[in-house]
Scaffold this active site. Structure first.
Site, PDB file in Angstrom:
ATOM      1  N   ALA A  60      80.523 -62.820 -26.030  1.00 34.84           N
ATOM      2  CA  ALA A  60      80.406 -62.891 -24.690  1.00 34.84           C
ATOM      3  C   ALA A  60      81.312 -62.012 -22.896  1.00 34.84           C
ATOM      4  CB  ALA A  60      79.025 -62.124 -24.213  1.00 34.84           C
ATOM      5  N   GLY A 100      80.297 -64.327 -29.532  1.00 32.58           N
ATOM      6  CA  GLY A 100      79.537 -63.166 -29.604  1.00 32.58           C
ATOM      7  C   GLY A 100      80.711 -62.241 -30.406  1.00 32.58           C
ATOM      8  N   GLU A 103      79.653 -63.446 -34.099  1.00 34.44           N
ATOM      9  CA  GLU A 103      78.261 -62.901 -34.421  1.00 34.44           C
ATOM     10  C   GLU A 103      78.593 -61.524 -34.962  1.00 34.44           C
ATOM     11  OE1 GLU A 103      76.621 -64.675 -30.435  1.00 34.44           O
ATOM     12  OE2 GLU A 103      75.345 -65.514 -31.613  1.00 34.44           O
ATOM     13  N   GLU A 123      79.283 -71.230 -27.780  1.00 32.76           N
ATOM     14  CA  GLU A 123      78.684 -70.967 -26.777  1.00 32.76           C
ATOM     15  C   GLU A 123      77.408 -72.458 -25.861  1.00 32.76           C
ATOM     16  OE1 GLU A 123      78.560 -69.056 -29.381  1.00 32.76           O
ATOM     17  OE2 GLU A 123      78.425 -67.235 -28.742  1.00 32.76           O
TER      18      GLU A 123
END
Ligand code: 3HC
Ligand code: NAI
Length: 725
Positions: A60, A100, A103, A123
């Protein structure tokens, strides 16, 4: 953005957002659009997702977390969308797949990675948890122990390890994109159910609850006040206890808790601060953008004591050939043995071991007592005793022996770089490189430019920091530079608190509870009280050069505590002598216990000096130690010694054990609020008018007066202030 292309039965979605393909809102939207387009096109039979420029994605967009319309939560549904696709989706992982990014790959039905790729869910290091269903999918894929390890530590793992864990299906040495397309073509038409991680059960671990209890205890022990690791643990535990959808709900709740926590803001600030300090500038106008480094093909280290040994080890690990020099054969042999031991240990931790480091090869690491061997080196790092006369003598010699372009670095803790440079014929090539102990472990390198240091010298020292995998921070020249200068008032307050009634263990406990790895007294025992004693003797603050009749508790009209000197006079140097502020089981012992002798000594000391013992609460301990350190930071900024508060914070996090989840001292001050810091300093300074370190700095006063602006605006007030002068 994400680029959609269809040339065959396999549609390609390429994540594109240089430099690391961070998943911004626009990228997510384009990814979603691409998936829908592929789904709707009957000629498309499979999808391949990859990243532009040899990187899958670093996750992200971190800046999006502080944007008014926060990013958090937007990615999970897209990962689900990938997984639920009726056409097989293959991830082609090159470079990095982090956060992310990983992910997204976990949502894909297959994963192909390049052998040099790295993967991880970092994270936690940003004060967050994998919030796009990663805490639920990863344990289903690689099992709870491995998933917990990755998620609670945030470590990056190489593709080879990912393959062993089952995180990727295939690794390739050549073209990852072609391999992924090949795989996509091969799996067209095969059932996707078994490839959807959300449908898989979490693999069982014998005695899961006992395993989890033990894992939680470990996570808590290592977190030292940081929230994210424990919440990461809770999210993974939810995967072991609940169906996928419920686990995802729990993950989202925990993600929101972390997202709005001050700790996530502090850790994200620290992430960007570390990158911001690479763009160094000096008040004279030199800067990273115009200065070019010179190559360092061969280096030298002078002095193989505590620091020199670690510096040599760092250079060898960075593959820089070097000469290591000592003053005589006895010290050379001692130093060589110590260096070899360090290098053997380092080699054991590395793949390829001693062969990769090649430190037995004299062409790469040569030990000598002969200065003549320094003739052709490109850079010298001097790490001899902290003594100005000795350093000047060595630099004078170096300037006669070394080739004209060689950079001359001094690893001093506090001494004046200009004075050292004055002993040479090339002050423009003299620079301070302040390593931290142990030098092969600690990440910080304080780089100190003097009045004549050239931009090339600064750029070369910064490049050296990068080569050594350290964080270089460029600062100006003053006594103690940035780190130690801010440390002086902090340690001074700690000792004053003892005089007034506190105890070493009480002070240490408060600062360790705040998050410091080690309190000031344990630190002083570890480093050795004799180090500071020698420096104070050199400064004429104690010892034979102290003028007769000097009051015991005053120097130059300011409060002074002779307590550390008195301990040294009694041979209490800390761990090395088995006694210091604490008692140890033996000389060189490491287990500190409060020493009844010391408490008795303190009580007699107070009686002798007519000090009334008072109870000092935790708040006062914390505020006097931290706010005096922060106050010095404002003075440093005002003097132009550092070009921004980020520099001070990066120094403190990487060199002084400041808890990263509190963002560094200046960031911490901004969260406390500058008016409050100011008010407290004013209060303590009124109570202790003879302590200049407690008198609020003019810059702090100015910032409080203009309404406590955000940290990133502080320096603009300084230029307004100085331009008026
Ligand atoms: N978001 C925004 N910017 C990022 C970024 C990210 N995720 N990752 C890196 N950048 C920026 C850096 O700030 C830097 O910008 P600058 O040039 O303006 O200073 C630039 O990209 C290059 O980064 P580095 O200088 O760090 O380059 P390196 O090659 O040394 O390292 C990296 C690359 C290993 C990818 C490193 O940048 C990194 O670790 N990035 C962070 C990865 C991360 O923590 N991802 C998790 C994000 S949170 C998340 O995904 C939440 C999700 O679960 C919902
Ligand atoms: P040390 O006392 O452990 O080692 C100094 C070494 O220099 C000794 O091995 C000595 O034999 C050698 N030496 C002395 N004169 C020499 C000469 N003329 N030629 C060659 N070698 C000579 O000292 P330490 O702790 O390694 O400190 C070195 C420097 O690093 C000092 O300036 C110190 O202030 C600084 N420093 C120390 C830190 C620490 O934690 N110890 C941290 C950061 C900086």
């Amino acid at each position: 953005m994400a680029q959609y292309a269809r040339g065959s039965a396999v549609a390609v979605i390429r994540l594109r957002n240089p430099p690391v393909n961070a998943l911004s809102r626009a990228v997510l939207q384009a990814l979603e659009d691409g998936l829908k387009k592929a789904d709707a096109d009957p000629s498309v039979k499979a999808v391949m997702i990859c990243g532009e420029n040899g990187k899958f994605s670093a996750g992200a967009d971190i800046r999006g977390f502080s944007a008014p319309k926060r990013l958090g939560g937007a990615l999970g549904p897209i990962v689900s969308l990938i997984e639920s696709s009726e056409k097989p989706v293959v991830a082609a992982i090159e470079g990095v797949a982090l956060g992310g990014g990983l992910e997204v790959a976990l949502g894909c039905h297959y994963r192909v990675a390049h052998v040099k790729a790295r993967m991880g869910l970092p994270e936690v290091t940003l004060g967050l948890l994998p919030g796009a269903e990663g805490t639920q999918r990863l344990p289903r894929l690689i099992g709870v122990p491995a998933a917990l390890d990755m998620i609670t530590t945030g470590k990056h793992i190489p593709a080879t390890e990912a393959l062993k864990l089952g995180l990727v299906d295939e690794i390739v040495e050549e073209n990852t994109i072609e391999a992924a397309i090949r795989l996509a073509n091969k799996v067209i038409g095969q059932p996707l159910g078994p490839r959807r991680l959300s449908l898989k059960p979490v693999p069982k671990v014998p005695n899961m609850e006992a395993f989890l209890d033990e894992a939680l205890a470990k996570v808590k022990r290592q977190a030292r006040g940081c929230l994210a690791p424990e919440l990461c643990f809770q999210a993974v535990r939810a995967a072991t206890r609940s169906p996928f959808a419920e686990g995802v709900r729990r993950e989202r709740e925990l993600f929101q808790v972390l997202l709005s926590s001050g700790q996530a803001q502090a850790l994200q600030y620290a992430f960007f601060a570390e990158r911001a300090v690479r763009r160094w500038a000096t008040p004279g106008g030199a800067s990273w953008s115009s200065a070019a480094p010179q190559p360092v093909r061969r280096a030298a280290v002078i002095g193989l004591g505590t620091m020199g040994r670690g510096i040599v080890t760092s250079l060898v690990k960075a593959n820089i050939p070097l000469v290591a020099l000592e003053q005589d054969l006895e010290n050379l042999n001692k130093g060589r043995k110590a260096v070899m031991l360090l290098l053997e240990r380092e080699a054991m931790k590395m793949e390829g071991g001693a062969q990769v480091l090649d430190f037995h090869n004299p062409a790469r690491l040569q030990f000598t007592v002969d200065f003549d061997l320094l003739r052709d080196v490109d850079l010298v790092i001097e790490a001899v005793f902290e003594n100005m006369a000795l350093k000047k003598e060595i630099f004078h010699k170096l300037s006669k022996i070394c080739k004209p372009g060689a950079l001359l670095c001094t690893n001093t803790s506090a001494l004046n770089i200009d004075e050292i440079a004055s002993a040479t014929n090339r002050p423009q090539q003299v620079i301070g490189t302040h390593f931290f102990s142990p030098a092969h472990v600690m990440r910080l390198l304080e780089i100190i430019y003097g009045r004549h240091t050239s931009p090339t010298a600064i750029a070369t020292a910064m490049q050296l920091a990068t080569a050594l995998k350290k964080v270089g921070v460029v600062v100006g020249n003053c006594f103690g530079f940035v780190g130690n200068r801010m440390m002086f008032p902090y340690v001074q307050q700690a000792v004053f608190l003892l005089e007034e009634g506190s105890r070493p263990d009480a002070v240490d406990q408060v600062l360790e509870d705040f998050g410091f790895k080690i309190g000031p007294f344990r630190m002083s025992d570890l480093a050795g009280l004799d180090v500071g004693w020698r420096s104070r003797k050199d400064q004429g603050l104690t010892g034979p050069s102290l003028p007769a009749g000097t009051p015991a508790r005053q120097r130059h009209g300011q409060r002074y505590s002779p307590l550390p000197d008195l301990l040294c006079e009694r041979g209490r140097f800390g761990q090395k002598t088995g006694k210091g502020w604490y008692l140890y089981e033996k000389a060189g012992g490491r287990t500190a216990t409060p020493d009844p002798w010391l408490l008795n000594f303190l009580s007699q000391y107070r009686d002798t000096h007519g000090i009334r013992t008072r109870f000092i609460d935790q708040e006062e301990i914390l505020e006097r130690c931290l706010f005096s350190l922060i106050n010095e930071g404002f003075a440093i900024l005002a003097e132009g010694i550092a070009s921004g508060p980020e520099h001070l914070d990066v120094i403190y996090i990487n060199g002084y054990g400041w808890p990263k989840h509190r963002g560094g001292p200046m960031f911490y001050a901004s969260t406390v609020g500058l008016p409050r810091v100011l008010a407290k300093l004013q209060k303590y300074s009124e109570a202790h008018p003879d302590v200049p370190g407690l008198q609020p700095s003019a810059f702090l006063k100015k910032l409080a007066a203009v309404g406590n602006p955000p940290l990133k605006e502080w320096m603009s007030y300084l230029s307004q202030q100085s331009s008026k002068l």
